[in-house]
Design a protein around this motif. Structure first.
Motif, short mmCIF file in Angstrom:
data_model
loop_
_atom_site.label_atom_id
_atom_site.label_comp_id
_atom_site.label_asym_id
_atom_site.label_seq_id
_atom_site.Cartn_x
_atom_site.Cartn_y
_atom_site.Cartn_z
N ALA A 1 0.86 -1.20 0.14
CA ALA A 1 0.09 -0.27 -0.08
C ALA A 1 0.69 1.35 0.04
CB ALA A 1 -0.98 -0.22 1.24
N ALA A 2 2.12 1.42 0.76
CA ALA A 2 2.74 2.51 0.85
C ALA A 2 3.25 2.89 -0.62
CB ALA A 2 3.58 2.14 1.78
N TYR A 3 3.53 1.86 -1.42
CA TYR A 3 4.18 2.18 -2.69
C TYR A 3 3.12 2.83 -3.94
CZ TYR A 3 8.85 0.34 -1.25
OH TYR A 3 10.08 0.17 -0.85
N GLY A 4 1.83 2.69 -3.49
CA GLY A 4 0.80 2.74 -4.40
C GLY A 4 0.69 4.10 -4.98
N ASN A 5 1.08 5.24 -4.47
CA ASN A 5 0.90 6.56 -4.68
C ASN A 5 2.29 7.05 -5.12
OD1 ASN A 5 -1.88 6.48 -4.33
ND2 ASN A 5 -1.52 7.03 -2.18
N LEU A 6 3.24 6.47 -5.20
CA LEU A 6 4.56 7.12 -5.66
C LEU A 6 4.21 7.25 -7.22
CD1 LEU A 6 7.33 5.13 -3.78
CD2 LEU A 6 6.18 7.18 -3.27
N PRO A 7 5.26 8.48 -7.64
CA PRO A 7 5.39 8.60 -8.95
C PRO A 7 6.25 7.66 -9.77
CG PRO A 7 6.79 10.12 -7.97
CD PRO A 7 5.85 9.27 -6.74
N PRO A 8 5.96 7.52 -10.97
CA PRO A 8 6.85 6.29 -11.67
C PRO A 8 8.22 6.81 -11.73
CG PRO A 8 4.96 7.16 -13.09
CD PRO A 8 5.08 8.25 -11.77
N ILE A 9 9.14 5.68 -11.35
CA ILE A 9 10.54 5.90 -11.37
C ILE A 9 11.28 4.76 -12.39
CG2 ILE A 9 12.74 5.62 -10.04
CD1 ILE A 9 10.98 6.19 -7.48
#
Length: 292
Positions: free
Chosen positions: A257-265
């Motif tokens: 869940a914590a990674y769900g809203n990160l911008p693309p890398i």
């Protein structure tokens, strides 16, 4: 062999009205129509209608189910059934009855295949316990107790995995710094091992430099990270640091869940669910063998 409308309705459990509605909205047409308009379906279509009905009754929107394959629908049905049958386990958790909890979990682990235990028992149970903890229905001590037993059983399931071949692709799995919830990373490692990968679980809360060092020493082709909590900026910096420290030929797969809203890398792939991860494993392995 084709099946008539009456048998199709009886076997799938849906009404004639609902079937016609699905035909209009989602194109679930019969395989054949007689000159008089009678509908005929294949056995596979009948099973698909049954699965769609079962999963929609379980709370999923029919529009999200229609694009799924029968195999994916069947897995989803198993997950739903698993959630419905964990009530006894939840009661043991609420009562802090560790002996009963261990016995119930162990019984499931012995009767279910490792992947089924993960899909039907472990992951649904952890989600349910997390929800009940957030709602104040389960104590943090009970949540920790459950996590400890789940991790113990998952660790034991590694003994049921085949030994990887010498040329099997390698990956490592862990969590970023200050993320102590490592069940996801442990599950990833076990699933990869079950599919023939040489996968190593590194535990929880590792700095980017230590992950990169382990990746080089193990000569991996993929680094997997799992995170349920954490500040967006901190997680992003950790990923960017790790990405810059690794060879561009090493993939980074993230989930939770914590990674769900990160911008693309660039060079980092988000695994939104277990099936996406399994598909990535299946796709990557042949490509890596071919490259070698």
């Amino acid at each position: 062999m084709l099946v008539g409308l009456a048998e199709t309705l009886a076997t799938s459990g849906i009404s004639k009205l609902l079937l016609h509605a699905w035909e209009r909205r989602y194109g679930l047409e019969p395989t054949e129509r007689s000159p008089t308009g009678r509908r005929f379906y294949t056995r596979e279509q009948v099973e698909r209608l049954r699965l769609l009905k079962s999963c929609s009754d379980g709370g999923h929107r029919i529009s999200s189910l229609v694009p799924l394959s029968n195999e994916a629908l069947s897995r989803l049905e198993c997950e739903l059934e698993g959630r419905q049958t964990i009530s006894e386990i939840i009661e043991a958790i609420k009562d802090m009855d560790s002996d009963r909890l261990q016995a119930l979990l162990q019984a499931r682990a012995e009767t279910e295949a490792p992947e089924d235990f993960i899909r039907v028992t472990a992951l649904p149970l952890m989600r349910e316990v997390g929800s009940k903890w957030a709602a104040g229905e389960v104590s943090i001590a009970a949540e920790h107790m459950t996590t400890a037993y789940i991790k113990r059983i998952l660790g034991g399931l590694f003994d049921r995995c085949p030994m990887p071949s010498p040329d099997a692709p390698r990956l490592i799995a862990t969590t970023p710094e200050k993320e102590d919830h490592d069940v996801g990373a442990l599950v990833v490692t076990l699933l990869a091992r079950l599919r023939g990968w040489n996968a190593l679980f590194l535990g929880a809360s590792l700095p980017a430099r230590d992950i990169a060092d382990a990746a080089r020493r193990r000569e991996v082709v993929c680094v997997c990270l799992s995170a349920l909590v954490g500040r967006r900026a901190t997680l992003q910096l950790h990923l960017e640091t790790l990405r810059s420290s690794l060879s561009p030929y090493i993939d980074i797969w993230i989930g939770g869940a914590a990674y769900g809203n990160l911008p693309p890398i660039t060079g980092v792939s988000f695994m939104s669910n277990m099936d996406v991860f399994l598909e990535a494993l299946a796709t990557a392995a042949p490509a890596l063998q071919k490259a070698e």
